[in-house]
Structures are given as C-alpha cells and as structure tokens.
Design a protein around this motif. Structure first.
Motif, PDB file in Angstrom:
ATOM      1  N   UNK A  82       0.756  -1.325   0.024  1.00 47.68           N
ATOM      2  CA  UNK A  82      -0.008   0.098  -0.120  1.00 47.68           C
ATOM      3  C   UNK A  82       0.913   1.221   0.055  1.00 47.68           C
ATOM      4  N   UNK A  83       1.758   1.215   0.735  1.00 44.78           N
ATOM      5  CA  UNK A  83       2.773   2.264   0.838  1.00 44.78           C
ATOM      6  C   UNK A  83       3.545   2.720  -0.476  1.00 44.78           C
ATOM      7  N   UNK A  84       3.494   1.751  -1.512  1.00 43.90           N
ATOM      8  CA  UNK A  84       4.117   1.960  -2.665  1.00 43.90           C
ATOM      9  C   UNK A  84       3.154   2.139  -3.993  1.00 43.90           C
ATOM     10  N   UNK A  85       1.716   2.435  -3.507  1.00 46.26           N
ATOM     11  CA  UNK A  85       0.869   2.691  -4.658  1.00 46.26           C
ATOM     12  C   UNK A  85       0.149   3.842  -4.410  1.00 46.26           C
ATOM     13  N   UNK A  86       0.438   4.993  -5.419  1.00 50.57           N
ATOM     14  CA  UNK A  86       0.010   6.151  -5.376  1.00 50.57           C
ATOM     15  C   UNK A  86      -1.046   6.446  -6.735  1.00 50.57           C
ATOM     16  N   UNK A  87      -2.154   6.542  -6.300  1.00 52.07           N
ATOM     17  CA  UNK A  87      -3.319   6.861  -7.265  1.00 52.07           C
ATOM     18  C   UNK A  87      -3.315   8.215  -7.687  1.00 52.07           C
ATOM     19  N   UNK A  88      -3.383   8.592  -8.890  1.00 59.02           N
ATOM     20  CA  UNK A  88      -3.558   9.780  -9.395  1.00 59.02           C
ATOM     21  C   UNK A  88      -2.281  10.909  -9.028  1.00 59.02           C
ATOM     22  N   UNK A  89      -1.144  10.311  -9.092  1.00 60.27           N
ATOM     23  CA  UNK A  89       0.065  11.017  -8.834  1.00 60.27           C
ATOM     24  C   UNK A  89       0.241  11.991  -9.952  1.00 60.27           C
ATOM     25  N   UNK A  90       0.757  13.138  -9.496  1.00 59.61           N
ATOM     26  CA  UNK A  90       1.221  14.184 -10.320  1.00 59.61           C
ATOM     27  C   UNK A  90       2.849  14.456 -10.472  1.00 59.61           C
ATOM     28  N   UNK A  91       3.366  14.423 -11.372  1.00 57.04           N
ATOM     29  CA  UNK A  91       4.660  14.636 -11.394  1.00 57.04           C
ATOM     30  C   UNK A  91       5.098  15.605 -12.691  1.00 57.04           C
ATOM     31  N   UNK A  92       6.249  16.367 -12.289  1.00 57.20           N
ATOM     32  CA  UNK A  92       6.540  17.293 -13.270  1.00 57.20           C
ATOM     33  C   UNK A  92       6.924  16.879 -14.634  1.00 57.20           C
ATOM     34  N   UNK A  93       7.823  15.481 -14.558  1.00 55.07           N
ATOM     35  CA  UNK A  93       8.271  14.909 -15.627  1.00 55.07           C
ATOM     36  C   UNK A  93       8.692  13.463 -15.102  1.00 55.07           C
ATOM     37  N   UNK A  94       9.218  12.853 -15.990  1.00 51.77           N
ATOM     38  CA  UNK A  94       9.828  11.231 -15.779  1.00 51.77           C
ATOM     39  C   UNK A  94      10.763  11.238 -14.757  1.00 51.77           C
ATOM     40  N   UNK A  95      11.598  12.449 -14.711  1.00 51.87           N
ATOM     41  CA  UNK A  95      12.769  12.598 -13.569  1.00 51.87           C
ATOM     42  C   UNK A  95      12.285  12.493 -12.315  1.00 51.87           C
ATOM     43  N   UNK A  96      10.911  13.484 -12.006  1.00 50.66           N
ATOM     44  CA  UNK A  96      10.456  13.538 -11.064  1.00 50.66           C
ATOM     45  C   UNK A  96       9.590  12.078 -10.613  1.00 50.66           C
ATOM     46  N   UNK A  97       8.925  11.541 -11.338  1.00 51.41           N
ATOM     47  CA  UNK A  97       8.305  10.479 -11.119  1.00 51.41           C
ATOM     48  C   UNK A  97       9.273   9.332 -10.564  1.00 51.41           C
ATOM     49  N   UNK A  98      10.379   9.164 -11.398  1.00 51.19           N
ATOM     50  CA  UNK A  98      11.405   8.383 -10.719  1.00 51.19           C
ATOM     51  C   UNK A  98      11.918   8.559  -9.550  1.00 51.19           C
TER      52      UNK A  98
END
Length: 189
Positions: free
Chosen positions: A121-137
């Motif tokens: 559960x701690x590693x599941x983010x629904x509807x996450x908003x990221x600036x770009x792929x670098x931010x997501x990673x």
C-alpha cells in the motif's frame, strides 16, 4: 526492487486433478467408465477414486471434481457433473470444460500468489502528479527507500540503467536497477 526478478513462463501443470466417481456397483460399469476416462484424459491429468454410493464419501477424501451417475445431495464445495452410465460425448465435453476451468483457476492462483506479495500500500499512488519522468522516478525511489525496500543509492542505480536504454514503453515505464540491490522485492505503482 522495481525489477521483477523472475519470468512467469506458462508450463504444463504436472499436478493431477483428483476426480471422485460415484457410480452404483453394477457389473463392470465403473470399470468401463474409468477406462474411458483414462483413455480420453490420461492418468497424468486425472487421479480417479471410485465410490459406489454417496454415503461412502468422507470429508478426509481430497478431490477437485465429482462425477456421478446418480443425483447427489447439495452442499459440496467441489463442482459436480452428473454423467450418464454410458459416458456420452456430451459428458466427455462437459468434463473437459470443467477440467480446463479447474486448471485455469490453479494457474490464476499460482500467478496471484507469486505477484500479490510484491505490492505494498505504501508504494501505490493513485492519481500521482509528476513534473516529468525524472520527478516520477525520483519520488518512486524515495518512497521505496523510506519504506525500507532499497538502499539509499538506489535512485543512482536506476538512472545508470536508464542512461543505457529507456525502460519506457509508450505510457508505461518499468525503471529498475541492473543490480540485485533490493532488500525486498516490490512493485511501485
């Protein structure tokens, strides 16, 4: 950590399906039906037990499917197929479909048992908003580090892999390290 360290390969299930045949003791009727079932499905796929009355059944007898030439009382967890005493092609077809369903359920359970523990559960983010792929990673690696799944240098190892070749496939990416550096295997979504 983000890398799934195994490949799920569909293989033939070697575990047999335990079938209980309930048929009255009438001449060699049970022998003929058992012989026909073995001829059609083989002893590798079926393990047959034969009873001559429902009253002989015991909860300690493990089985996956019941075949019967007579009506049975309700309340069994296992599927019941009523067959004719001459075992017609229609009977064989219904048995085949049920055997395929049982095998499909077993394969589903095997895959679920292998993959379900990788989700947290701690590693599941629904509807996450990221600036770009670098931010997501970066955020995914940070979540994995904070939850104790990876060491602190994991993000650098992921970027090392990404520099070699992107792990993106259209709108989906599977960034991961080339090194076995996870404390515990997991999937971050």
């Amino acid at each position: 950590a983000m890398h799934i360290g195994c490949v799920l390969v569909e293989k033939r299930q070697t575990e047999s399906i335990r079938v209980l045949l309930i048929i009255p003791s009438y001449y060699d009727l049970s022998l003929r039906i058992v012989s026909r079932l073995m001829e059609r499905f083989g002893s590798r796929q079926l393990i047959l037990g034969v009873l001559h009355a429902e009253s002989e059944m015991s909860a300690s007898i493990p089985f996956d499917l019941i075949l019967s030439t007579m009506p049975l009382a309700a309340g069994y967890e296992q599927p019941i197929i009523k067959i004719t005493p001459v075992l017609t092609e229609a009977d064989i077809d219904r048995i085949r479909r049920e055997l395929e369903h049982i095998m499909q359920q077993r394969r589903y359970k095997t895959v679920k048992d292998l993959i379900a523990p990788l989700f947290n559960k701690e590693l599941f983010e629904k509807d996450g908003v990221y600036l770009d792929e670098r931010d997501a990673i970066r955020r995914m690696c940070e979540q994995m580090y904070l939850s104790g799944m990876v060491e602190g240098d994991y993000e650098n190892l992921v970027w090392e892999r990404e520099r070699m070749s992107s792990t993106a496939f259209g709108n989906v990416a599977i960034p991961h390290s080339l090194h076995a550096c996870a404390k515990k295997s997991c999937i971050n979504v």
